[in-house]
Structures are given as structure tokens and as C-alpha cells.
Write an enzyme that holds these catalytic residues in place. Structure first.
Site, PDB file in Angstrom:
ATOM      1  N   ILE A  72       0.847  -1.211   0.000  1.00 17.06           N
ATOM      2  CA  ILE A  72       0.000   0.000   0.000  1.00 17.06           C
ATOM      3  C   ILE A  72       0.876   1.252   0.000  1.00 17.06           C
ATOM      4  O   ILE A  72       0.590   2.246  -0.669  1.00 17.06           O
ATOM      5  CB  ILE A  72      -0.965  -0.003   1.208  1.00 17.06           C
ATOM      6  CG1 ILE A  72      -1.770  -1.308   1.203  1.00 17.06           C
ATOM      7  CG2 ILE A  72      -1.905   1.195   1.144  1.00 17.06           C
ATOM      8  CD1 ILE A  72      -2.646  -1.497   2.418  1.00 17.06           C
ATOM      9  N   PHE A 108       2.712   3.214   7.577  1.00 18.38           N
ATOM     10  CA  PHE A 108       2.340   1.895   7.052  1.00 18.38           C
ATOM     11  C   PHE A 108       3.176   0.777   7.672  1.00 18.38           C
ATOM     12  O   PHE A 108       2.754  -0.377   7.644  1.00 18.38           O
ATOM     13  CB  PHE A 108       2.593   1.822   5.535  1.00 18.38           C
ATOM     14  CG  PHE A 108       1.694   2.694   4.696  1.00 18.38           C
ATOM     15  CD1 PHE A 108       0.368   2.359   4.514  1.00 18.38           C
ATOM     16  CD2 PHE A 108       2.188   3.835   4.078  1.00 18.38           C
ATOM     17  CE1 PHE A 108      -0.461   3.147   3.720  1.00 18.38           C
ATOM     18  CE2 PHE A 108       1.371   4.619   3.285  1.00 18.38           C
ATOM     19  CZ  PHE A 108       0.047   4.277   3.100  1.00 18.38           C
ATOM     20  N   LYS A 125       1.603  -7.772   8.673  1.00 15.90           N
ATOM     21  CA  LYS A 125       0.195  -7.667   8.276  1.00 15.90           C
ATOM     22  C   LYS A 125      -0.533  -8.972   7.991  1.00 15.90           C
ATOM     23  O   LYS A 125      -1.622  -8.951   7.424  1.00 15.90           O
ATOM     24  CB  LYS A 125       0.105  -6.793   7.036  1.00 15.90           C
ATOM     25  CG  LYS A 125       0.877  -7.374   5.863  1.00 15.90           C
ATOM     26  CD  LYS A 125       0.363  -6.884   4.530  1.00 15.90           C
ATOM     27  CE  LYS A 125       0.981  -7.665   3.402  1.00 15.90           C
ATOM     28  NZ  LYS A 125       0.412  -7.400   2.115  1.00 15.90           N
ATOM     29  N   SER A 132      -7.028  -1.697  10.507  1.00 17.43           N
ATOM     30  CA  SER A 132      -7.504  -2.865   9.772  1.00 17.43           C
ATOM     31  C   SER A 132      -8.910  -3.246  10.183  1.00 17.43           C
ATOM     32  O   SER A 132      -9.280  -3.157  11.365  1.00 17.43           O
ATOM     33  CB  SER A 132      -6.558  -4.028  10.081  1.00 17.43           C
ATOM     34  OG  SER A 132      -7.152  -5.244   9.717  1.00 17.43           O
ATOM     35  N   TYR A 163      -2.557 -10.179  15.108  1.00 17.17           N
ATOM     36  CA  TYR A 163      -2.438  -9.058  14.165  1.00 17.17           C
ATOM     37  C   TYR A 163      -3.517  -8.017  14.466  1.00 17.17           C
ATOM     38  O   TYR A 163      -3.234  -6.825  14.644  1.00 17.17           O
ATOM     39  CB  TYR A 163      -2.571  -9.554  12.717  1.00 17.17           C
ATOM     40  CG  TYR A 163      -2.825  -8.441  11.740  1.00 17.17           C
ATOM     41  CD1 TYR A 163      -1.833  -7.488  11.488  1.00 17.17           C
ATOM     42  CD2 TYR A 163      -4.052  -8.312  11.081  1.00 17.17           C
ATOM     43  CE1 TYR A 163      -2.070  -6.436  10.609  1.00 17.17           C
ATOM     44  CE2 TYR A 163      -4.289  -7.276  10.207  1.00 17.17           C
ATOM     45  CZ  TYR A 163      -3.304  -6.340   9.968  1.00 17.17           C
ATOM     46  OH  TYR A 163      -3.544  -5.303   9.106  1.00 17.17           O
ATOM     47  N   LYS A 213      -3.246  -4.045  16.041  1.00 19.73           N
ATOM     48  CA  LYS A 213      -3.781  -2.835  15.405  1.00 19.73           C
ATOM     49  C   LYS A 213      -4.767  -2.129  16.339  1.00 19.73           C
ATOM     50  O   LYS A 213      -4.799  -0.902  16.436  1.00 19.73           O
ATOM     51  CB  LYS A 213      -4.467  -3.182  14.073  1.00 19.73           C
ATOM     52  CG  LYS A 213      -3.491  -3.558  12.971  1.00 19.73           C
ATOM     53  CD  LYS A 213      -2.675  -2.349  12.508  1.00 19.73           C
ATOM     54  CE  LYS A 213      -1.679  -2.672  11.441  1.00 19.73           C
ATOM     55  NZ  LYS A 213      -0.841  -1.544  11.026  1.00 19.73           N
ATOM     56  N   TYR A 269      -8.472  -0.457   6.799  1.00 18.63           N
ATOM     57  CA  TYR A 269      -8.552  -1.072   5.474  1.00 18.63           C
ATOM     58  C   TYR A 269      -9.302  -2.376   5.581  1.00 18.63           C
ATOM     59  O   TYR A 269      -9.061  -3.163   6.484  1.00 18.63           O
ATOM     60  CB  TYR A 269      -7.169  -1.411   4.907  1.00 18.63           C
ATOM     61  CG  TYR A 269      -6.108  -0.375   5.061  1.00 18.63           C
ATOM     62  CD1 TYR A 269      -6.399   0.983   4.951  1.00 18.63           C
ATOM     63  CD2 TYR A 269      -4.797  -0.745   5.307  1.00 18.63           C
ATOM     64  CE1 TYR A 269      -5.400   1.933   5.091  1.00 18.63           C
ATOM     65  CE2 TYR A 269      -3.796   0.191   5.449  1.00 18.63           C
ATOM     66  CZ  TYR A 269      -4.104   1.535   5.351  1.00 18.63           C
ATOM     67  OH  TYR A 269      -3.113   2.449   5.501  1.00 18.63           O
ATOM     68  N   PHE A 270     -10.147  -2.635   4.586  1.00 17.05           N
ATOM     69  CA  PHE A 270     -10.731  -3.958   4.473  1.00 17.05           C
ATOM     70  C   PHE A 270      -9.683  -4.816   3.721  1.00 17.05           C
ATOM     71  O   PHE A 270      -8.604  -4.979   4.246  1.00 17.05           O
ATOM     72  CB  PHE A 270     -12.155  -3.864   3.915  1.00 17.05           C
ATOM     73  CG  PHE A 270     -13.094  -3.526   5.081  1.00 17.05           C
ATOM     74  CD1 PHE A 270     -12.979  -2.304   5.752  1.00 17.05           C
ATOM     75  CD2 PHE A 270     -13.978  -4.451   5.587  1.00 17.05           C
ATOM     76  CE1 PHE A 270     -13.745  -2.021   6.888  1.00 17.05           C
ATOM     77  CE2 PHE A 270     -14.759  -4.176   6.715  1.00 17.05           C
ATOM     78  CZ  PHE A 270     -14.637  -2.967   7.360  1.00 17.05           C
ATOM     79  N   ASN A 271      -9.889  -5.306   2.536  1.00 11.07           N
ATOM     80  CA  ASN A 271      -8.834  -6.161   1.946  1.00 11.07           C
ATOM     81  C   ASN A 271      -8.254  -5.527   0.678  1.00 11.07           C
ATOM     82  O   ASN A 271      -8.779  -5.751  -0.413  1.00 11.07           O
ATOM     83  CB  ASN A 271      -9.385  -7.557   1.662  1.00 11.07           C
ATOM     84  CG  ASN A 271      -9.534  -8.378   2.921  1.00 11.07           C
ATOM     85  OD1 ASN A 271     -10.247  -7.981   3.838  1.00 11.07           O
ATOM     86  ND2 ASN A 271      -8.848  -9.499   3.003  1.00 11.07           N
ATOM     87  N   ARG A 282     -14.927 -11.384   2.224  1.00  9.42           N
ATOM     88  CA  ARG A 282     -14.197 -10.153   2.540  1.00  9.42           C
ATOM     89  C   ARG A 282     -14.617  -9.051   1.582  1.00  9.42           C
ATOM     90  O   ARG A 282     -15.155  -9.309   0.511  1.00  9.42           O
ATOM     91  CB  ARG A 282     -12.672 -10.363   2.393  1.00  9.42           C
ATOM     92  CG  ARG A 282     -12.071 -11.393   3.333  1.00  9.42           C
ATOM     93  CD  ARG A 282     -12.049 -10.918   4.780  1.00  9.42           C
ATOM     94  NE  ARG A 282     -11.400 -11.881   5.655  1.00  9.42           N
ATOM     95  CZ  ARG A 282     -12.018 -12.928   6.221  1.00  9.42           C
ATOM     96  NH1 ARG A 282     -13.294 -13.140   6.002  1.00  9.42           N
ATOM     97  NH2 ARG A 282     -11.346 -13.746   7.017  1.00  9.42           N
ATOM     98  N   ASP A 325      -8.908 -16.856  11.529  1.00  7.64           N
ATOM     99  CA  ASP A 325      -9.789 -16.315  10.481  1.00  7.64           C
ATOM    100  C   ASP A 325     -11.216 -16.125  10.979  1.00  7.64           C
ATOM    101  O   ASP A 325     -11.678 -16.852  11.853  1.00  7.64           O
ATOM    102  CB  ASP A 325      -9.809 -17.256   9.270  1.00  7.64           C
ATOM    103  CG  ASP A 325      -8.773 -16.874   8.236  1.00  7.64           C
ATOM    104  OD1 ASP A 325      -8.089 -15.853   8.431  1.00  7.64           O
ATOM    105  OD2 ASP A 325      -8.649 -17.604   7.229  1.00  7.64           O
TER     106      ASP A 325
HETATM  107  N1  UDP Z   1      -7.652 -17.528   2.085  1.00  7.13           N
HETATM  108  C1  UDP Z   1      -7.641 -18.805   1.511  1.00  7.13           C
HETATM  109  N2  UDP Z   1      -6.447 -19.297   1.039  1.00  7.13           N
HETATM  110  C2  UDP Z   1      -5.264 -18.595   1.104  1.00  7.13           C
HETATM  111  C3  UDP Z   1      -5.293 -17.298   1.695  1.00  7.13           C
HETATM  112  C4  UDP Z   1      -6.498 -16.806   2.178  1.00  7.13           C
HETATM  113  O1  UDP Z   1      -8.669 -19.474   1.425  1.00  7.13           O
HETATM  114  O2  UDP Z   1      -4.224 -19.116   0.664  1.00  7.13           O
HETATM  115  C5  UDP Z   1      -8.927 -16.964   2.568  1.00  7.13           C
HETATM  116  C6  UDP Z   1      -8.938 -16.573   4.042  1.00  7.13           C
HETATM  117  O3  UDP Z   1      -9.342 -17.673   4.832  1.00  7.13           O
HETATM  118  C7  UDP Z   1      -9.958 -15.424   4.033  1.00  7.13           C
HETATM  119  C8  UDP Z   1      -9.755 -14.762   2.680  1.00  7.13           C
HETATM  120  O4  UDP Z   1      -9.116 -15.747   1.866  1.00  7.13           O
HETATM  121  O5  UDP Z   1     -11.283 -15.928   4.076  1.00  7.13           O
HETATM  122  C9  UDP Z   1      -8.879 -13.510   2.724  1.00  7.13           C
HETATM  123  O6  UDP Z   1      -7.652 -13.828   3.375  1.00  7.13           O
HETATM  124  P1  UDP Z   1      -6.405 -12.875   3.330  1.00  7.13           P
HETATM  125  O7  UDP Z   1      -5.273 -13.591   4.030  1.00  7.13           O
HETATM  126  O8  UDP Z   1      -6.141 -12.443   1.915  1.00  7.13           O
HETATM  127  O9  UDP Z   1      -6.835 -11.578   4.116  1.00  7.13           O
HETATM  128  P2  UDP Z   1      -7.366 -11.412   5.637  1.00  7.13           P
HETATM  129  O10 UDP Z   1      -8.833 -11.145   5.509  1.00  7.13           O
HETATM  130  O11 UDP Z   1      -7.042 -12.650   6.391  1.00  7.13           O
HETATM  131  O12 UDP Z   1      -6.593 -10.223   6.126  1.00  7.13           O
END
Ligand code: UDP
Length: 336
Positions: free
Chosen positions: A9, A78, A82, A122, A146, A150, A174-176, A228, A292
Site C-alpha cells: 500500500i 504503514f 500484516k 484494519s 495481528y 492494530k 482497510y478492508f482487503n 471479505r 480467520d
Molecule cells: N484464504 C484462503 N487461502 C489462502 C489465503 C487466504 O482461502 O491461501 C482466505 C482466508 O481464509 C480469508 C480470505 O481468503 O477468508 C482472505 O484472506 P487474506 O489472508 O487475503 O486476508 P485477511 O482477511 O485474512 O486479512
């Protein structure tokens, strides 16, 4: 001053700031990035960064000497670790870098009379919620180190602003963030195996990794996979420039969600990426990843109300730009 400026970012934000006439001093330890990024930022902007310092933000003495050399007007912070999954494996490291780094930065800013900060927060601080979409007023219930690191920083910033009324802090949740600069010169290039979904998908599509592991298909979502709110990194970069323009609106801490306001599941992103890349993306469903949560989707209306700004790039653009970056940089910045 931009800390973590060569990260995903940070690098896009530096281009946006240079494009809008800002003078930018970079502080980065390059622990999850590459010095190559510096020349790419400058090439895209057609301008030089004012200075680049290889400094760990926890190193107060080194940080202080950067503040001694430049008249810093505001800091965009930043620099942090993360990845949710990694934070479960390395919790102390996450507190050390994310909280320790922010503490050191705040102390150094204070000594040098700098009172304006934009902080990278986050959506993960909201935790495992039943609410969707989420507003900034929804409670924080971080469910991994994490997110907790934050949230600890946000609480510290709230205290600083309560105790010292001359501080102005904007915390952007931030979302994703995904996607890449449309030139294909900047993008998400983690060192080693990616933790995040989009760079992992891109590497599978490119044949660099065998298959995507989908972390759980038994969530309470339409297709069982995690949902997400993916937002294009160019939109996130733009939001930081706009945040700087609004830093002077009032003092104290203000918090904003940065998302698009709609949710995408892992399977939906996999399908979208497959369409854009024209590749079949092998995957297997494996156990849920510790830490997660089911679903995180923003209500992004506060930022629109306050600043008249909203994210404008769609999921296809996010996939297209991420895929272009992957094709042009098959091994990240390593060979570039
Ligand atoms: N995810 C997945 N496989 C991967 C990485 C992530 O299925 O190799 C899924 C994770 O469980 C979540 C979504 O993808 O539901 C987003 O994950 P990411 O790590 O990109 O971002 P987060 O929301 O954890 O910060």
C-alpha cells in the site's frame, strides 16, 4: 514522512503523493519489500522521493535523526507486519513490530513537534462479527494477534489525542486491499510464500504454485467460504492522499472504514480471477486457518459523507491489475 513506503500500500500511496506535488521522505527497513520499489515509484511519478532511509521504526535513535534532517509536516505510518496467519504463529513479533513501532514513532514525533499522523488500521479489529456491513461504531473484538496489535495502536492513539488536544490522527481501517498499479510496475510481492489470497491466486494462475488452499468451506456464508470486502490498492492510495488533505479539518482521532461496501467469497474471487486470467486455477479445500473470521464487509459511507470520496474500481479491475503485475514480475521484484 511515509513509513513502510516500499510495501504494497505504501508504494502506491507514494506515487499518488508524488503525483500530487507532495515531498516524500521514506522510512523503511525493506524487511518484506525490495529497494527496487524505490526506483519504480520514482519512474512512475517522474519525480524523485526527497530521501530514502533504511530504518526500522523501532529504532528511535535512527528515526530521530531522520526527523532532525527534514521538516516533517505529517507522517503516514504503514510500517507493520500484516498477515493474520503469521501473527498466530508469531504473536510477540506482531506486538513488537506493530505496537512497538508505533510507540517509537509517536515518541519521536512528539520530541520533534510533529502532531499529524495517518495510521494504517484494519477491518480485522472488528473480529468475528454477526454484523454486516460494519460501521466505525461497531465494537472491536480482535480475534488474532495481528488484529489485536492494530486495535492496541488505535487505543493508544485515542489516548494520545484525548491527553494532547493538539494532535490530529486519522486511522484508516482497510478492508482487503488487492490489485496493483495499472502499469504493472507496482503490486503485491511478498517475500516467500504469500499469506494473502490474491497474491497466492496470482501465483497459482502463473504456475508458480501448484494449487490454492481454500481455508474452510464450512463457514456460514452463501458458498461456505470466507467473505471479505476487497478494495483496489489504487483506491486505498487515493484515500491516503485525500486523508492528508483533510488532516487539518479538526484535531483529535477520527476513524474511517476503507472498503467498497460489498462482500466477495474465496470461491467468487477464484472464479473472477480465473475469468480475467483465462487460467484454470486448481484448488483444494483444507481446514479453516486459525484466527480467520467468517465475514468482514465495510459500510464505507462515513468517508463518502466526510470527504465526498468513494472507491471506484471493481473486482474485475482488481483481478486484471493483480494478474498483469504477476505476469510482468513472475518472481516479484527479485529479478526486476
Ligand atoms: N484464504 C484462503 N487461502 C489462502 C489465503 C487466504 O482461502 O491461501 C482466505 C482466508 O481464509 C480469508 C480470505 O481468503 O477468508 C482472505 O484472506 P487474506 O489472508 O487475503 O486476508 P485477511 O482477511 O485474512 O486479512
Amino acid at each position: 514522512m511515509v513509513t513502510g513506503a516500499t510495501g504494497f500500500i505504501g508504494s502506491h500511496t507514494c506515487v499518488e503523493l508524488l503525483d500530487h506535488g507532495y515531498q516524500v521522505v521514506v522510512v523503511d527497513d525493506f524487511s518484506n519489500s525490495s529497494p527496487q520499489v524505490v526506483s519504480r515509484i520514482q519512474r512512475l511519478a517522474g519525480r524523485f522521493l526527497d530521501a530514502v532511509y533504511k530504518v526500522d521504526v523501532r529504532d528511535r535513535r535512527a528515526l530521530s535523526s531522520v526527523f532532525d534532517r527534514h521538516r516533517v509536516d505529517a507522517v503516514v505510518h504503514f510500517a507493520a507486519k500484516k498477515a493474520v496467519g503469521e501473527s498466530v504463529r508469531l504473536p510477540v513479533e506482531y506486538y513488537d513490530v506493530n505496537v512497538g513501532g508505533t510507540t517509537a514513532l509517536l515518541a519521536t514525533m512528539h520530541e520533534h513537534g510533529v502532531r499529524r499522523l495517518v495510521f494504517s488500521s484494519s477491518c480485522s479489529i472488528y473480529g468475528d462479527v454477526d454484523t454486516s456491513p460494519l460501521t466505525e461504531q461497531d465494537p472491536a473484538r480482535p480475534s488474532n494477534p495481528y488484529a489485536a496489535s492494530k486495535w492496541t495502536c488505535e487505543q493508544m492513539l485515542a489516548d494520545v489525542c484525548r491527553c494532547r488536544p493538539d494532535y490530529t490522527v486519522l486511522s484508516l481501517r482497510y478492508f482487503n486491499p488487492v490489485g496493483a498499479h495499472p502499469s504493472g510496475l507496482l503490486g503485491e510481492a511478498p517475500l516467500g510464500e504469500p499469506d494473502n489470497l490474491m497474491p497466492y491466486l496470482a501465483q497459482v494462475a502463473a504456475g508458480r504454485r501448484e494449487r490454492l488452499r481454500v481455508f474452510g468451506s464450512d463457514y456460514a456464508t452463501a458458498d461456505g467460504t470466507g467473505v471479505r470486502d476487497y478494495i483496489h490498492v489504487m483506491d486505498v492510495a487515493e484515500a491516503h492522499r485525500i486523508a492528508l488533505e483533510h488532516l487539518g479539518d479538526s484535531t483529535g482521532l477520527r476513524v474511517f472504514n476503507l472498503g467498497v461496501g460489498s462482500g466477495t467469497s474465496v470461491f467468487e474471487l477464484l472464479t473472477a480471477f480465473g475469468e480475467v486470467s483465462g487460467k484454470t486455477i486448481p484448488y483444494e479445500v483444507v481446514d479453516r486457518r486459525p484466527g480467520d473470521v467468517t465475514e468482514l464487509v465495510a459500510d464505507p459511507s462515513a468517508v463518502t459523507r466526510e470527504w465526498g470520496w468513494r472507491a471506484s474500481r471493481d473486482l474485475a479491475a482488481m483481478c486484471r491489475d493483480a494478474w498483469r503485475f504477476q505476469r510482468l514480475n513472475p518472481t516479484g521484484y527479485a529479478a526486476g
